[in-house]
Motif scaffolding. Structure first.
Motif, PDB file in Angstrom:
ATOM      1  N   GLU A 114      34.796  65.089  15.575  1.00 57.59           N
ATOM      2  CA  GLU A 114      35.138  65.169  16.995  1.00 57.59           C
ATOM      3  C   GLU A 114      34.011  65.746  17.841  1.00 57.59           C
ATOM      4  N   PHE A 115      33.192  66.603  17.235  1.00 54.44           N
ATOM      5  CA  PHE A 115      32.156  67.306  17.993  1.00 54.44           C
ATOM      6  C   PHE A 115      30.735  66.844  17.658  1.00 54.44           C
ATOM      7  N   GLU A 116      30.588  66.027  16.630  1.00 52.51           N
ATOM      8  CA  GLU A 116      29.251  65.660  16.140  1.00 52.51           C
ATOM      9  C   GLU A 116      28.413  65.063  17.261  1.00 52.51           C
ATOM     10  N   GLY A 117      27.307  65.746  17.574  1.00 52.30           N
ATOM     11  CA  GLY A 117      26.393  65.274  18.602  1.00 52.30           C
ATOM     12  C   GLY A 117      26.902  65.435  20.015  1.00 52.30           C
ATOM     13  N   GLU A 118      28.103  66.011  20.185  1.00 55.35           N
ATOM     14  CA  GLU A 118      28.678  66.184  21.518  1.00 55.35           C
ATOM     15  C   GLU A 118      29.210  67.611  21.673  1.00 55.35           C
ATOM     16  N   PRO A 119      28.310  68.580  21.810  1.00 52.83           N
ATOM     17  CA  PRO A 119      28.753  69.970  21.930  1.00 52.83           C
ATOM     18  C   PRO A 119      29.619  70.182  23.163  1.00 52.83           C
ATOM     19  N   VAL A 120      30.588  71.082  23.017  1.00 50.32           N
ATOM     20  CA  VAL A 120      31.455  71.453  24.140  1.00 50.32           C
ATOM     21  C   VAL A 120      30.733  72.582  24.874  1.00 50.32           C
ATOM     22  N   GLU A 121      29.917  72.215  25.838  1.00 50.52           N
ATOM     23  CA  GLU A 121      28.975  73.159  26.426  1.00 50.52           C
ATOM     24  C   GLU A 121      29.628  74.211  27.307  1.00 50.52           C
ATOM     25  N   ASN A 122      30.827  73.953  27.789  1.00 50.00           N
ATOM     26  CA  ASN A 122      31.483  74.941  28.658  1.00 50.00           C
ATOM     27  C   ASN A 122      32.370  75.916  27.891  1.00 50.00           C
ATOM     28  N   LEU A 123      32.442  75.796  26.573  1.00 49.96           N
ATOM     29  CA  LEU A 123      33.288  76.668  25.753  1.00 49.96           C
ATOM     30  C   LEU A 123      32.698  78.077  25.699  1.00 49.96           C
ATOM     31  N   ARG A 124      33.543  79.074  25.874  1.00 50.61           N
ATOM     32  CA  ARG A 124      33.085  80.465  25.826  1.00 50.61           C
ATOM     33  C   ARG A 124      34.092  81.321  25.055  1.00 50.61           C
ATOM     34  N   GLY A 125      33.592  82.382  24.458  1.00 43.58           N
ATOM     35  CA  GLY A 125      34.434  83.293  23.709  1.00 43.58           C
ATOM     36  C   GLY A 125      34.940  84.444  24.545  1.00 43.58           C
ATOM     37  N   VAL A 126      36.074  85.003  24.125  1.00 40.16           N
ATOM     38  CA  VAL A 126      36.624  86.200  24.746  1.00 40.16           C
ATOM     39  C   VAL A 126      36.685  87.330  23.717  1.00 40.16           C
TER      40      VAL A 126
END
Length: 324
Positions: A114-126
């Motif tokens: 699902e993520f290969e080559g397509e990083p979820v760039e807006n994802l952030r940790g809390v």
């Protein structure tokens, strides 16, 4: 760190004064994160299946946030980690619970199809929360006493695309069992428990903080066994995937299982996305971690001191403001 009392006062004042101004920054399509253009104080929180740990814990967070902030969490049952990352990436949710390994895959565009080559760039940790323990469940009379015994069997590896499935396939591959070596079934914890009880599958992988409700319920009606992950296998697993850690399911957590069971775990964590305003994230984070004494689910694990252990992705600025 600012004292919790002063922080709450400052954040509450900021929330009252700025709640309308930041409505377009809360997530989704500028609708405050409630998914339907409603009240900007409504924050969407994606959890997991109702028979796991994510859902009841999320509802405890809801009670705390609703009581201590001007926001209200709208908790939604979902397919958990992978589905939740997708919701955050599309900004359909403001917060979600995910596994730290799935977060790493998503942020780096690797590890999962699902993520290969397509990083979820807006994802952030809390914050990280507690170990998500790998349970390998089978009938007590199944004849399965080791992971190697799973070759040639029928295994429920969790919902298709879930973090549980990811972990199951990683662990099996570490001992040389590929998807060609067993029959794979995919469903949630409750369905998997029913399949074991009915003899439709030989074993199931369940990932969650012990005790997992679905396994507790199964143990009241069936004689079950938990397959141990011995030290040499744990070392192979950790060598192949650094986000795993050693873990133990204490005896007495499930009916009929009196001895400790050695296994591995990943970490559950709270995640958000860059579209959620810094003040909102800081206030929600402060509410939760200033009031961890009100938690009953996984209360022994969740604390300010451990909240960055195993953090696998970049922190959101609001979380960073609270913890650092």
């Amino acid at each position: 760190m600012v004292s919790s009392v002063n922080r709450r006062k400052l954040l509450k004042a900021a929330g009252v004064a700025g709640i309308t101004a930041i409505a377009g920054c809360l997530g989704g399509d500028g609708d405050g994160g409630d998914g339907d253009g409603g009240d900007s104080s409504q924050l969407s929180w994606h959890a997991g299946g109702q028979s796991g740990t994510y859902y009841p814990l999320s509802n405890e967070f809801k009670s705390i946030v609703d009581e201590n902030t001007d926001y209200s969490l709208q908790v939604q049952s979902t397919g958990a980690s992978v589905a939740n990352v997708g919701s955050l990436g599309r900004e359909e949710a403001d917060f979600a619970l995910i596994q730290n390994d799935v977060g790493y895959f998503a942020a780096n565009g690797t590890g999962l199809e699902e993520f290969e080559g397509e990083p979820v760039e807006n994802l952030r940790g809390v914050a990280t929360l507690y170990p998500e323990t790998i349970h390998i469940v089978t009938q007590a009379d199944s004849g399965i006493s080791s992971i190697q015994d799973l070759e040639g069997t029928t295994i429920n590896t969790g919902d298709l695309g879930s973090g549980t499935q990811v972990n199951a396939l990683q662990i099996l591959e570490s001992v040389g069992i590929t998807t060609d070596d067993f029959e794979e079934q995919n469903s949630g914890f409750s369905s998997a428990s029913d399949q074991i009880k009915d003899g439709d599958i030989d074993a199931a992988f369940v990932v969650g903080g012990w005790p997992v409700g679905a396994i507790e319920d199964l143990a009241t009606t069936s004689d079950i066994s938990l397959v141990e992950v011995p030290e040499d296998v744990r070392e192979d697993i950790k060598s192949d995937a650094e986000w795993f850690a050693d873990d133990t399911i204490p005896g007495g957590q499930y009916g009929g299982i009196d001895e400790d069971v050695e296994t591995v775990s990943v970490q559950a964590m709270i995640a958000t996305h860059t579209g959620v305003d810094e003040t909102v994230v800081e206030e929600v984070t402060a509410a939760i971690f200033d009031n961890v004494d009100e938690l009953s689910t996984k209360a022994d694990f969740i604390s300010v001191d451990s909240a960055q252990e195993g953090m696998s992705i970049e922190l959101h600025a609001g979380a960073d403001a609270y913890f650092n």
